[in-house]
Design a protein around this motif. Structure first.
Motif, mmCIF file in Angstrom:
data_model
loop_
_atom_site.group_PDB
_atom_site.id
_atom_site.type_symbol
_atom_site.label_atom_id
_atom_site.label_comp_id
_atom_site.label_asym_id
_atom_site.label_seq_id
_atom_site.Cartn_x
_atom_site.Cartn_y
_atom_site.Cartn_z
ATOM 1 N N ARG A 46 0.834 -1.206 0.000
ATOM 2 C CA ARG A 46 0.000 0.000 0.000
ATOM 3 C C ARG A 46 0.868 1.256 0.000
ATOM 4 O O ARG A 46 2.021 1.214 0.402
ATOM 5 C CB ARG A 46 -0.904 0.009 1.251
ATOM 6 C CG ARG A 46 -1.966 -1.063 1.229
ATOM 7 C CD ARG A 46 -2.746 -1.082 2.538
ATOM 8 N NE ARG A 46 -3.694 -2.212 2.550
ATOM 9 C CZ ARG A 46 -4.903 -2.172 1.952
ATOM 10 N NH1 ARG A 46 -5.314 -1.060 1.339
ATOM 11 N NH2 ARG A 46 -5.695 -3.216 1.989
ATOM 12 N N CYS A 47 0.280 2.328 -0.447
ATOM 13 C CA CYS A 47 1.009 3.628 -0.418
ATOM 14 C C CYS A 47 1.228 4.022 1.032
ATOM 15 O O CYS A 47 0.322 3.912 1.861
ATOM 16 C CB CYS A 47 0.184 4.672 -1.174
ATOM 17 S SG CYS A 47 0.824 6.344 -0.967
ATOM 18 N N GLN A 48 2.451 4.498 1.356
ATOM 19 C CA GLN A 48 2.811 4.884 2.717
ATOM 20 C C GLN A 48 2.043 6.109 3.191
ATOM 21 O O GLN A 48 1.974 6.374 4.386
ATOM 22 C CB GLN A 48 4.308 5.162 2.814
ATOM 23 C CG GLN A 48 5.188 3.950 2.614
ATOM 24 C CD GLN A 48 5.052 2.956 3.745
ATOM 25 O OE1 GLN A 48 5.086 3.297 4.913
ATOM 26 N NE2 GLN A 48 4.838 1.678 3.396
ATOM 27 N N VAL A 49 1.424 6.865 2.243
ATOM 28 C CA VAL A 49 0.722 8.086 2.643
ATOM 29 C C VAL A 49 -0.797 7.848 2.710
ATOM 30 O O VAL A 49 -1.393 8.021 3.753
ATOM 31 C CB VAL A 49 1.042 9.237 1.660
ATOM 32 C CG1 VAL A 49 0.287 10.513 2.048
ATOM 33 C CG2 VAL A 49 2.537 9.515 1.636
ATOM 34 N N CYS A 50 -1.366 7.398 1.563
ATOM 35 C CA CYS A 50 -2.837 7.285 1.509
ATOM 36 C C CYS A 50 -3.348 5.889 1.900
ATOM 37 O O CYS A 50 -4.555 5.679 2.027
ATOM 38 C CB CYS A 50 -3.368 7.701 0.142
ATOM 39 S SG CYS A 50 -2.770 6.647 -1.195
ATOM 40 N N LYS A 51 -2.430 4.909 2.083
ATOM 41 C CA LYS A 51 -2.724 3.532 2.524
ATOM 42 C C LYS A 51 -3.593 2.766 1.524
ATOM 43 O O LYS A 51 -4.241 1.770 1.856
ATOM 44 C CB LYS A 51 -3.423 3.520 3.900
ATOM 45 C CG LYS A 51 -2.783 4.400 4.958
ATOM 46 C CD LYS A 51 -1.349 3.994 5.218
ATOM 47 C CE LYS A 51 -0.760 4.931 6.274
ATOM 48 N NZ LYS A 51 0.676 4.833 6.334
ATOM 49 N N TYR A 65 5.057 4.202 -3.029
ATOM 50 C CA TYR A 65 3.997 5.216 -2.907
ATOM 51 C C TYR A 65 3.128 5.163 -4.138
ATOM 52 O O TYR A 65 3.567 4.691 -5.196
ATOM 53 C CB TYR A 65 4.581 6.640 -2.784
ATOM 54 C CG TYR A 65 5.416 6.817 -1.533
ATOM 55 C CD1 TYR A 65 4.815 7.251 -0.342
ATOM 56 C CD2 TYR A 65 6.762 6.557 -1.553
ATOM 57 C CE1 TYR A 65 5.590 7.400 0.807
ATOM 58 C CE2 TYR A 65 7.526 6.709 -0.414
ATOM 59 C CZ TYR A 65 6.920 7.152 0.773
ATOM 60 O OH TYR A 65 7.658 7.285 1.880
ATOM 61 N N CYS A 66 1.885 5.639 -4.008
ATOM 62 C CA CYS A 66 1.034 5.766 -5.193
ATOM 63 C C CYS A 66 1.493 6.991 -5.983
ATOM 64 O O CYS A 66 2.278 7.803 -5.467
ATOM 65 C CB CYS A 66 -0.442 5.888 -4.796
ATOM 66 S SG CYS A 66 -0.834 7.475 -4.030
ATOM 67 N N SER A 67 1.023 7.107 -7.230
ATOM 68 C CA SER A 67 1.497 8.198 -8.101
ATOM 69 C C SER A 67 1.083 9.582 -7.591
ATOM 70 O O SER A 67 1.658 10.599 -7.970
ATOM 71 C CB SER A 67 0.990 7.987 -9.535
ATOM 72 O OG SER A 67 -0.436 7.929 -9.521
ATOM 73 N N ASP A 68 0.069 9.594 -6.685
ATOM 74 C CA ASP A 68 -0.331 10.896 -6.107
ATOM 75 C C ASP A 68 0.655 11.385 -5.056
ATOM 76 O O ASP A 68 0.748 12.590 -4.804
ATOM 77 C CB ASP A 68 -1.718 10.768 -5.467
ATOM 78 C CG ASP A 68 -2.817 10.678 -6.521
ATOM 79 O OD1 ASP A 68 -2.500 11.052 -7.687
ATOM 80 O OD2 ASP A 68 -3.926 10.274 -6.175
ATOM 81 N N HIS A 69 1.384 10.412 -4.446
ATOM 82 C CA HIS A 69 2.251 10.819 -3.332
ATOM 83 C C HIS A 69 3.728 10.610 -3.573
ATOM 84 O O HIS A 69 4.523 10.625 -2.625
ATOM 85 C CB HIS A 69 1.783 10.101 -2.055
ATOM 86 C CG HIS A 69 0.411 10.532 -1.645
ATOM 87 N ND1 HIS A 69 -0.710 9.673 -1.787
ATOM 88 C CD2 HIS A 69 -0.054 11.712 -1.209
ATOM 89 C CE1 HIS A 69 -1.782 10.349 -1.405
ATOM 90 N NE2 HIS A 69 -1.416 11.595 -1.050
ATOM 91 N N CYS A 70 4.092 10.380 -4.815
ATOM 92 C CA CYS A 70 5.524 10.369 -5.152
ATOM 93 C C CYS A 70 5.695 11.135 -6.456
ATOM 94 O O CYS A 70 5.982 10.555 -7.511
ATOM 95 C CB CYS A 70 5.989 8.900 -5.268
ATOM 96 S SG CYS A 70 7.775 8.736 -5.230
HETATM 97 ZN ZN LIG Z 1 -0.912 7.382 -1.877
#
Ligand SMILES: [Zn+2]
Ligand SMILES: [Zn+2]
Ligand SMILES: [Zn+2]
Length: 291
Positions: A42-47, A65-70
């Motif tokens: 999972r993304c470390q920010v949005c899970k 991370y997902c593309s929104d948070h990297c």
């Molecule tokens: Zn994310």
């Protein structure tokens, strides 16, 4: 390098933003630590999982991370390509950069402060020295003024005494000129008197000469009378042609000495000679053949 108000206010702005970033970072890290077990699925920010999202690995922390948070890209080394960085690491990197900038700014400012302090000290020393020399100059000027005043007073008193001396000398010259005038006047007068006296002397000489001539004439007349008496005149006739003075003399001689008539006439002549010499001014009362 001069200090300026803008650079200082910029620095304070940087400090402020740094503080806010640190605060949000600490909140976020607390959240992360509680979700470590989720791992790389999972993304470390949005899970959220990566089933429908692109999975990106941060090249600094190596988490996924997902593309929104990297979204960020950075060069890790000078000659490498840009790589993806998570937002958290990007903030961390930015924080480091800002801290570095702040350090540089602080160093710069402290250098400026040091320089300003040195300048200030130098200016203070200069000011002190200038004040001291100004005081010295002021004292020197006052001293000079005092000396000038004293000299002026001396010169004035000298001038006054010189003027007094000048007046005295002028008075002396005036009195000398007057004396000179008087003496030249008296000299003129004396020379006139001398001339007059010379003229008078000349006249007197002439008169004496005339008188001597007259005397000689009288003598010759007496001689004539004498000789004519010897020849013709009696005593009575002689008495008639004598003045009272001569008659008195003749009588006296005749009575006392019984002299001959010739001797009596000689005596009268002698008498006249003497009376002439002694400037006898008695005038005969009637005409007389002797005098
Ligand atoms: Zn994310
Ligand atoms: Zn990262
Ligand atoms: Zn006479």
């Amino acid at each position: 390098m001069k200090p300026n108000a803008n650079s200082i206010s910029d620095s304070s702005e940087i400090f402020k933003s740094l503080y806010q970033r640190q605060l949000s970072e600490s909140i976020r890290s607390n959240t992360n630590s509680s979700n470590d077990e989720i791992g790389s699925k999972r993304c470390q920010v949005c899970k959220k999982g990566f089933m429908l999202r692109r999975k990106i690995t941060c090249q600094i922390c190596l988490s996924v991370y997902c593309s929104d948070h990297c979204t960020r890209k950075r060069k890790l080394n000078e000659n490498e390509d840009f790589v993806f960085i998570c937002d958290i690491c990007d903030e961390e990197e930015t924080k480091k950069e800002i801290a570095q900038e702040i350090d540089q700014e602080i160093e710069k400012l402290s250098l400026e402060v040091k320089e300003l302090k040195e300048n200030n000290e130098r200016l203070f020393k200069e000011h002190y020295n200038n004040t001291a020399s100004l005081n010295n100059i002021d004292m020197e000027i006052k001293k000079q003024e005092w000396n000038n005043k004293k000299q002026e007073e001396e010169l004035l008193s000298q001038l006054e005494s010189e003027q007094n001396r000048g007046v005295k000398i002028r008075n002396q010259v005036d009195s000398l000129r007057r004396a000179l005038d008087e003496s030249s006047k008296s000299e003129k007068f004396m020379s006139e008197a001398c001339l007059e006296a010379e003229n008078e002397t000349e006249g007197l000489k002439l008169e004496i000469h005339n008188v001597e001539e007259q005397k000689d004439e009288i003598m010759s007349q007496i001689d004539k009378i004498n000789s004519s008496l010897r020849q013709s005149l009696s005593l009575d006739q002689i008495r008639k042609i004598l003045c009272e003075k001569c008659l008195l003399l003749v009588n006296k001689n005749l009575e006392s000495n019984e002299k001959p008539i010739e001797d009596v006439v000689e005596t009268v002549k002698e008498y006249h000679r003497q009376s002439f010499v002694s400037q006898d001014t008695d005038k005969p009362t009637k005409e007389c053949v002797v005098c």
